[in-house]
Design a protein around this motif. Structure first.
Motif, mmCIF file in Angstrom:
data_model
loop_
_atom_site.group_PDB
_atom_site.id
_atom_site.type_symbol
_atom_site.label_atom_id
_atom_site.label_comp_id
_atom_site.label_asym_id
_atom_site.label_seq_id
_atom_site.Cartn_x
_atom_site.Cartn_y
_atom_site.Cartn_z
ATOM 1 N N PHE A 39 126.425 22.307 -1.539
ATOM 2 C CA PHE A 39 126.527 23.622 -1.720
ATOM 3 C C PHE A 39 128.236 23.797 -1.605
ATOM 4 C CE2 PHE A 39 127.340 27.782 0.028
ATOM 5 C CZ PHE A 39 126.912 28.676 -1.131
ATOM 6 N N ILE A 40 128.667 24.527 -2.528
ATOM 7 C CA ILE A 40 130.028 24.820 -2.563
ATOM 8 C C ILE A 40 130.085 26.319 -2.286
ATOM 9 C CG2 ILE A 40 132.111 24.699 -4.308
ATOM 10 C CD1 ILE A 40 130.766 22.684 -5.722
ATOM 11 N N GLY A 41 130.754 26.532 -1.333
ATOM 12 C CA GLY A 41 130.857 28.149 -0.729
ATOM 13 C C GLY A 41 132.546 28.189 -0.481
ATOM 14 N N ALA A 42 133.352 27.839 -1.406
ATOM 15 C CA ALA A 42 134.738 27.385 -1.047
ATOM 16 C C ALA A 42 135.510 28.893 -1.038
ATOM 17 C CB ALA A 42 135.300 26.517 -1.878
ATOM 18 N N GLY A 43 134.939 29.827 -1.572
ATOM 19 C CA GLY A 43 135.651 31.029 -1.451
ATOM 20 C C GLY A 43 136.536 31.624 -2.722
ATOM 21 N N ALA A 44 137.046 32.659 -2.649
ATOM 22 C CA ALA A 44 137.911 33.012 -3.753
ATOM 23 C C ALA A 44 139.335 33.503 -2.748
ATOM 24 C CB ALA A 44 137.651 34.547 -4.332
ATOM 25 N N GLY A 45 139.701 32.374 -2.289
ATOM 26 C CA GLY A 45 140.880 32.538 -1.550
ATOM 27 C C GLY A 45 142.201 32.132 -2.267
ATOM 28 N N HIS A 46 142.237 32.224 -3.565
ATOM 29 C CA HIS A 46 143.466 32.110 -4.419
ATOM 30 C C HIS A 46 144.267 33.090 -4.655
ATOM 31 C CE1 HIS A 46 146.275 29.624 -6.492
ATOM 32 N NE2 HIS A 46 146.042 29.920 -7.730
ATOM 33 N N PRO A 47 145.347 33.555 -4.162
ATOM 34 C CA PRO A 47 145.858 34.792 -4.580
ATOM 35 C C PRO A 47 146.339 35.026 -5.731
ATOM 36 C CG PRO A 47 147.609 33.533 -3.381
ATOM 37 C CD PRO A 47 146.113 32.648 -3.462
ATOM 38 N N ARG A 48 146.370 36.290 -6.347
ATOM 39 C CA ARG A 48 146.942 36.609 -7.697
ATOM 40 C C ARG A 48 148.118 37.265 -7.645
ATOM 41 N NH1 ARG A 48 141.634 38.368 -9.282
ATOM 42 N NH2 ARG A 48 141.839 40.640 -8.987
ATOM 43 N N PHE A 49 148.816 37.046 -8.475
ATOM 44 C CA PHE A 49 150.313 37.506 -8.685
ATOM 45 C C PHE A 49 150.516 38.828 -9.400
ATOM 46 C CE2 PHE A 49 150.787 33.335 -6.461
ATOM 47 C CZ PHE A 49 151.222 33.941 -5.467
ATOM 48 N N LEU A 50 151.640 39.807 -9.361
ATOM 49 C CA LEU A 50 151.930 40.856 -10.292
ATOM 50 C C LEU A 50 152.297 40.145 -11.399
ATOM 51 C CD1 LEU A 50 152.938 42.827 -7.479
ATOM 52 C CD2 LEU A 50 151.293 43.752 -8.924
ATOM 53 N N GLU A 51 153.104 39.143 -11.406
ATOM 54 C CA GLU A 51 153.856 38.593 -12.591
ATOM 55 C C GLU A 51 154.732 39.513 -13.035
ATOM 56 O OE1 GLU A 51 151.108 36.675 -15.477
ATOM 57 O OE2 GLU A 51 150.195 35.949 -13.831
ATOM 58 N N ILE A 52 155.750 39.921 -12.032
ATOM 59 C CA ILE A 52 156.872 40.897 -12.357
ATOM 60 C C ILE A 52 157.948 40.214 -11.719
ATOM 61 C CG2 ILE A 52 155.515 43.053 -12.360
ATOM 62 C CD1 ILE A 52 156.355 43.626 -9.513
ATOM 63 N N PRO A 53 159.124 40.806 -12.011
ATOM 64 C CA PRO A 53 160.655 39.963 -11.701
ATOM 65 C C PRO A 53 160.516 39.990 -10.205
ATOM 66 C CG PRO A 53 160.991 41.347 -13.762
ATOM 67 C CD PRO A 53 159.562 41.395 -13.111
ATOM 68 N N GLY A 54 161.241 39.059 -9.520
ATOM 69 C CA GLY A 54 161.644 39.172 -8.084
ATOM 70 C C GLY A 54 160.412 38.782 -6.902
ATOM 71 N N GLU A 55 159.402 38.223 -7.722
ATOM 72 C CA GLU A 55 158.089 38.152 -7.039
ATOM 73 C C GLU A 55 158.302 37.029 -5.714
ATOM 74 O OE1 GLU A 55 154.736 38.177 -9.271
ATOM 75 O OE2 GLU A 55 153.381 38.925 -7.786
ATOM 76 N N ASN A 56 159.191 36.238 -6.088
ATOM 77 C CA ASN A 56 159.283 34.870 -4.827
ATOM 78 C C ASN A 56 160.476 35.338 -3.686
ATOM 79 O OD1 ASN A 56 157.284 33.601 -5.994
ATOM 80 N ND2 ASN A 56 158.387 31.870 -6.600
ATOM 81 N N LEU A 57 160.974 36.750 -4.011
ATOM 82 C CA LEU A 57 161.970 36.963 -2.843
ATOM 83 C C LEU A 57 161.374 36.775 -1.507
ATOM 84 C CD1 LEU A 57 163.418 40.241 -4.717
ATOM 85 C CD2 LEU A 57 164.723 38.206 -3.839
ATOM 86 N N ASN A 58 162.122 36.680 -0.860
ATOM 87 C CA ASN A 58 161.652 36.183 0.819
ATOM 88 C C ASN A 58 161.128 37.675 1.269
ATOM 89 O OD1 ASN A 58 162.891 33.659 0.830
ATOM 90 N ND2 ASN A 58 164.495 34.104 2.139
#
Lengths: 461, 288
Positions: free
Chosen positions: A230-249
């Motif tokens: 049984f696979i119950g691995a969840g929806a734990g993969h985050p979505r991103f906004l895909e806008i500039p600056g998203e990897n800033l600290n």
């Protein structure tokens, strides 16, 4: 018109005190309060509330037991349907499920089913009520459960109670999935989770930590050793906004922010080694329960100002009403009808501003909510930390490493009505199938799939 | 019934250079399926961080994995304090996508500092399938140069640099790489494993000479399973997760400056934590 007594409110700690720590906010009913609330139940013969419960708890009956002060009976009844009542009593969106169907709604407020469930479960934990967990039958059948979150817990306990040998694989260092990494201590104390999980161990379920299925052991290798997976691995993969600056600290995904706090105990740094940035001006993007959890956690880390930035209005927010009220009481500031379009850095790589597009509401979209439409006007918000809580996708690791398991365009594992995937003897349920659901929806899936696995194994033999 | 935890016992521990340790850990499930380029997430104790460590070697039939680490922060120091016979709290893996091993022709493997050990399984696998392997390894100074013999054993040519010139060429691995390319070497691929700044410079050189290059990235990581995004990097303008899409990426398209900034995110906290830890160890000894 019949006059009904008002609902007994669950006592809560006052906001000024509670935002200084991570201790639980709601305090639970006293016995007197529970009896008073239970006395409001009409004991409808057609039991409409039960239809709203994904795991089918006989709600009027357990409330009747409370009225009769037969708490142990009430506990046993609940536990026969729901293996983790101390958890569901706290985190289920009852107002959208059982309580929504309560007859009392027509006369006033619905019965506080969640609060009563929690009362019974906490009472039983305090009394140390022990339910003989062993099944009196023993069946041949080895079952592997992937992921120890809500879906996995139900499948594991249902099948263990039917007499199967069950092994639960968890990739992290603590079992519980979203219950330990996602939901904060102040809403769901981890000692409660540990107690409820210990029931699985009493049921004879083996829990293997640190095993990432798809990497440590492939699905193919699992099928060599187990009759069903049984696979119950969840929806734990985050979505991103895909806008500039998203990897800033100091721009966190809600998962990272909450995992650092809840699972890694970063709020107790440096006693615990994992650090977290304690922002002074924090923006949380999104309007769901995760956004509320993140905003309230940021306050507790000492933020002066926490904004929740949401592209629709309060009415459309998917978060539980109770949690929105809690956040409001604690001083979270809501900025509605805005959508982030850019993150601006300080020059040293840290976020310092968000640019927000003002939105207006348009026609209803496919989700039945009004569609936010961008205007041309933007505003800026000064921040030193951002938490992205816009949502999650299913965890991609198993589908990536097991092409036989087909997914839809959103990455959700495709199953039939009873939870069978496109690969023989492999089943799935919970968020990896439905996308983003609630704890109890995942548990409801678990219940269905456990029955399917039981049927499939029985007919094979 | 008790929680079935794998053993994760330390079988052997060696100091291979000042503050650099080599450790063999009993982890049969991981050892059975590990491949070059993969890593594990380790938590030393229940208070610990989840830190990624590249797999340096493994033995499926004996059930052990080998890691090499420099004791630079609290987590790695705590790990270094554990002795053989003791158990680590948590080890999970093998994580990440294995190195794509194929017969490419001539390849260059650049390893810097403690990560020379991480470059070793990649060089070894590339050699085994018949590539001509040219390795460049470098360290600050000669007594910090690790895995020289091992790299020698899997390389057709081995070049060495130290910052102070105490062994081999005086300077950086990037100087040697540039020299080789300038003199006409055109490898099919360059692998780089080492400090981020080294990989950035080597990647610029590869770009200049129009050679394809792969870098094994080492960002801050928490979950290791695609859930949290702490390890996200930008490659060719897209957000990628090092834990399950990496750790190897096309070096020429990595946003190195962003990665360098992200690595500094917890500098203050790391220093505070280290100060407190060292104070405690000096007062009470480890476990005190």
């Amino acid at each position: 018109m019949v006059k009904v007594k008002p609902r007994v409110l669950m006592p809560k700690r006052n906001p000024i005190e509670r935002i200084r720590d991570f201790n639980e906010v709601t305090l639970g009913y006293s016995e007197k309060e529970a009896l008073e609330e239970a006395s409001r139940c009409l004991q409808c013969p057609n039991k409409p509330c039960v239809y709203g419960c994904p795991v089918g708890i006989d709600i009027p009956r357990f409330i009747k037991f409370i009225k009769e002060r037969k708490y142990e009976e009430a506990y046993k009844l609940i536990k026969s349907c729901c293996p983790i009542p101390a958890i569901t009593g706290r985190v289920c969106p009852q107002e959208k499920q059982c309580e929504k169907l309560c007859t009392l709604i027509r006369l006033g407020e619905p019965i506080a089913i969640g609060a009563l469930e929690r009362f019974v479960a906490d009472w039983a934990q305090e009394q140390g009520i022990f339910i003989e967990p062993k099944s009196n039958v023993s069946r041949n059948g080895e079952i592997a459960i992937v992921g120890s979150g809500p879906a996995g817990i139900v499948v594991a306990s249902d099948l263990a109670r039917l007499g199967y040998n069950v092994t639960l694989f968890e990739a992290l260092h603590e079992p519980g999935g979203v219950l330990v990494y996602g939901i904060p201590e102040f809403r769901l104390p981890k000692r409660i989770v540990r107690k409820e999980i210990s029931y699985l161990i009493e049921l004879g379920i083996n829990i293997e930590l640190g095993v990432l299925i798809g990497k440590t052991i492939s699905i193919y290798d699992l099928l060599d050793e187990f009759d069903a997976v049984f696979i119950g691995a969840g929806a734990g993969h985050p979505r991103f906004l895909e806008i500039p600056g998203e990897n800033l600290n100091y721009i966190y995904t809600a998962n990272e922010f909450l995992t650092r706090i809840n699972l890694m105990k970063a709020y107790l740094f440096p006693k615990y080694d994992t650090p977290i940035y304690r922002g002074r001006y924090v923006a949380v993007i999104g309007g769901g329960n995760t956004a509320m959890d993140a905003a309230r956690s940021a306050l507790r880390l000492g933020a002066e100002k926490v904004y929740v930035v949401y592209r629709r209005t309060r009415k459309e927010m998917p978060a539980r009403e109770d949690e929105i009220i809690n956040a409001e009481e604690e001083g979270v500031e809501f900025v509605f009808l805005v959508q982030p379009v850019e993150f601006i850095g300080s020059g040293e790589g840290s976020v310092s501003k968000i640019k927000l597009m003002k939105m207006i509401l348009g026609e209803l979209d496919e989700t039945g909510r009004p569609k936010p439409i961008p205007t041309n006007e933007t505003i800026e918000l000064q921040v030193d930390s951002v938490i992205n809580a816009i949502g999650f996708n299913p965890n991609p690791i198993i589908p990536l490493t097991t092409p036989e398991i087909k997914t839809d365009r959103k990455g959700r594992i495709i199953v039939d009505k009873e939870g069978r995937t496109t690969m023989l003897n492999v089943y799935a349920g919970g968020d990896i199938v439905i996308g983003e659901g609630t704890v109890i929806e995942a548990m409801g899936w678990g219940r269905i799939v456990a029955q399917t696995i039981h049927r499939d194994i029985s007919t094979k033999k | 019934m008790k929680l079935l935890n794998a053993k994760w016992q330390i079988l052997r521990k060696h100091s291979i250079a000042p503050n650099i340790k080599e450790m063999d850990i009993y982890a049969p499930k991981i050892a059975k399926v590990a491949r070059p380029g993969q890593f594990v997430i380790v938590m030393v104790d229940e208070y610990g961080e989840r830190i990624p460590l590249t797999l340096v070697d493994w033995n499926g039939s004996e059930g052990w994995i080998r890691v090499v680490f420099a004791e630079v922060g609290v987590s790695t120091m705590k790990l270094g304090f554990l002795d053989s016979g003791e158990s680590i709290y948590y080890v999970s893996g093998p994580l990440g996508v294995p190195t794509h091993i194929d017969k490419f022709g001539t390849v260059v493997v650049v390893g810097g500092g403690v990560a020379i050990a991480a470059a070793y399984p990649i060089a070894k696998a590339l050699k085994e399938v018949g590539n001509k392997v040219i390795s460049i390894i470098g360290a600050k100074t000669s007594n910090l140069l690790i895995y020289e013999e091992k790299m020698q054993s899997v390389s057709d040519e081995l070049y060495i640099s130290t910052d102070d010139g105490s062994r081999g060429y005086r300077g950086f691995t990037s100087h040697i790489l540039e020299n080789l390319l300038e003199n006409g070497l055109r490898p099919s691929l360059i692998w780089m494993v080492g400090p981020t700044i080294m990989m950035k410079i080597c990647s610029d050189i590869a770009k200049k000479y129009n050679v394809k290059a792969i870098a094994s990235l080492n960002p801050i990581m928490v979950c290791g399973m695609g859930m949290c995004g702490a390890c996200r990097v930008k490659v060719a303008g897209k957000i990628r997760f090092t834990c399950f899409e990496g750790p190897e990426f096309d070096a020429l398209n990595v946003d190195w400056d962003e990665l360098l900034l992200r690595l500094k995110m917890y500098k203050e906290e790391e220093q505070l934590s280290l100060k407190l830890f060292l104070g405690k160890v000096m007062r009470n000894g480890y476990n005190g």
